[in-house]
Design a protein around this motif. Structure first.
Motif, PDB file in Angstrom:
ATOM      1  N   VAL A   1      25.313 -17.278  89.535  1.00 33.05           N
ATOM      2  CA  VAL A   1      24.675 -17.859  88.348  1.00 33.05           C
ATOM      3  C   VAL A   1      25.486 -17.712  87.065  1.00 33.05           C
ATOM      4  O   VAL A   1      25.175 -18.356  86.063  1.00 33.05           O
ATOM      5  CB  VAL A   1      23.256 -17.274  88.118  1.00 33.05           C
ATOM      6  CG1 VAL A   1      22.361 -17.595  89.298  1.00 33.05           C
ATOM      7  CG2 VAL A   1      23.305 -15.785  87.846  1.00 33.05           C
ATOM      8  N   CYS A   2      26.524 -16.903  87.076  1.00 35.74           N
ATOM      9  CA  CYS A   2      27.305 -16.651  85.858  1.00 35.74           C
ATOM     10  C   CYS A   2      28.030 -17.922  85.405  1.00 35.74           C
ATOM     11  O   CYS A   2      28.873 -18.454  86.129  1.00 35.74           O
ATOM     12  CB  CYS A   2      28.311 -15.529  86.087  1.00 35.74           C
ATOM     13  SG  CYS A   2      29.285 -15.153  84.610  1.00 35.74           S
ATOM     14  N   PRO A   3      27.743 -18.411  84.200  1.00 38.77           N
ATOM     15  CA  PRO A   3      28.366 -19.658  83.735  1.00 38.77           C
ATOM     16  C   PRO A   3      29.813 -19.494  83.276  1.00 38.77           C
ATOM     17  O   PRO A   3      30.525 -20.491  83.140  1.00 38.77           O
ATOM     18  CB  PRO A   3      27.469 -20.083  82.573  1.00 38.77           C
ATOM     19  CG  PRO A   3      26.933 -18.808  82.039  1.00 38.77           C
ATOM     20  CD  PRO A   3      26.747 -17.920  83.245  1.00 38.77           C
ATOM     21  N   VAL A   4      30.260 -18.268  83.042  1.00 42.36           N
ATOM     22  CA  VAL A   4      31.633 -18.065  82.566  1.00 42.36           C
ATOM     23  C   VAL A   4      32.510 -17.330  83.575  1.00 42.36           C
ATOM     24  O   VAL A   4      33.645 -16.986  83.286  1.00 42.36           O
ATOM     25  CB  VAL A   4      31.669 -17.339  81.196  1.00 42.36           C
ATOM     26  CG1 VAL A   4      31.096 -18.212  80.102  1.00 42.36           C
ATOM     27  CG2 VAL A   4      30.969 -16.007  81.259  1.00 42.36           C
ATOM     28  N   ASP A   5      31.992 -17.090  84.763  1.00 45.55           N
ATOM     29  CA  ASP A   5      32.761 -16.471  85.841  1.00 45.55           C
ATOM     30  C   ASP A   5      33.393 -15.139  85.402  1.00 45.55           C
ATOM     31  O   ASP A   5      34.581 -14.901  85.609  1.00 45.55           O
ATOM     32  CB  ASP A   5      33.828 -17.446  86.340  1.00 45.55           C
ATOM     33  CG  ASP A   5      34.403 -17.028  87.681  1.00 45.55           C
ATOM     34  OD1 ASP A   5      33.680 -16.387  88.473  1.00 45.55           O
ATOM     35  OD2 ASP A   5      35.585 -17.338  87.945  1.00 45.55           O
ATOM     36  N   CYS A   6      32.573 -14.282  84.790  1.00 43.40           N
ATOM     37  CA  CYS A   6      33.097 -13.014  84.274  1.00 43.40           C
ATOM     38  C   CYS A   6      32.722 -11.814  85.139  1.00 43.40           C
ATOM     39  O   CYS A   6      32.939 -10.677  84.746  1.00 43.40           O
ATOM     40  CB  CYS A   6      32.641 -12.793  82.836  1.00 43.40           C
ATOM     41  SG  CYS A   6      30.877 -12.493  82.659  1.00 43.40           S
TER      42      CYS A   6
END
Length: 82
Positions: A53-58
Motif C-alpha cells: 500500500v505504500c505510495p512512495v515505496d519507502c
C-alpha cells in the motif's frame, strides 16, 4: 529480515492499519516498524501488506536485521500466543 521505513516516508498513514502485527507506529518524524513485531506478514499474508500500500515505496528490508522465513514464522507463532 524485518522491514524498515526510510526517511522518504510522507506520513500518509496507509501502512499502519495494514499491519496485522501492529508493528508500525508513528515515530518522531516518520512511521517506524518495530523489528520485534515485524514478520513481513508471514503467517498472515503472502506479501508484506505495508509494502503493497505504500505510495512512495519507502518500506524495504532492513539489512541490519537478518531473519529467515523460519525465524519469521516462529516470531509469528510467539506473537499470536500473547
Amino acid at each position: 529480515m524485518a522491514l524498515k521505513i526510510s526517511d522518504e516516508c510522507i506520513n500518509c498513514d496507509v501502512c499502519e492499519p495494514e499491519c496485522p502485527n501492529t508493528a508500525i507506529s508513528q515515530g518522531e518524524e516518520i512511521y517506524e516498524i518495530s523489528p520485534d513485531k515485524c514478520t513481513e506478514c508471514i503467517g498472515h499474508y503472502d506479501e508484506p501488506q505495508c509494502q503493497q500500500v505504500c505510495p512512495v515505496d519507502c518500506i524495504q528490508l532492513d539489512p541490519a536485521i537478518v531473519e529467515s522465513p523460519d525465524q519469521l514464522m516462529q516470531k509469528f507463532i510467539r506473537l499470536m500466543k500473547v
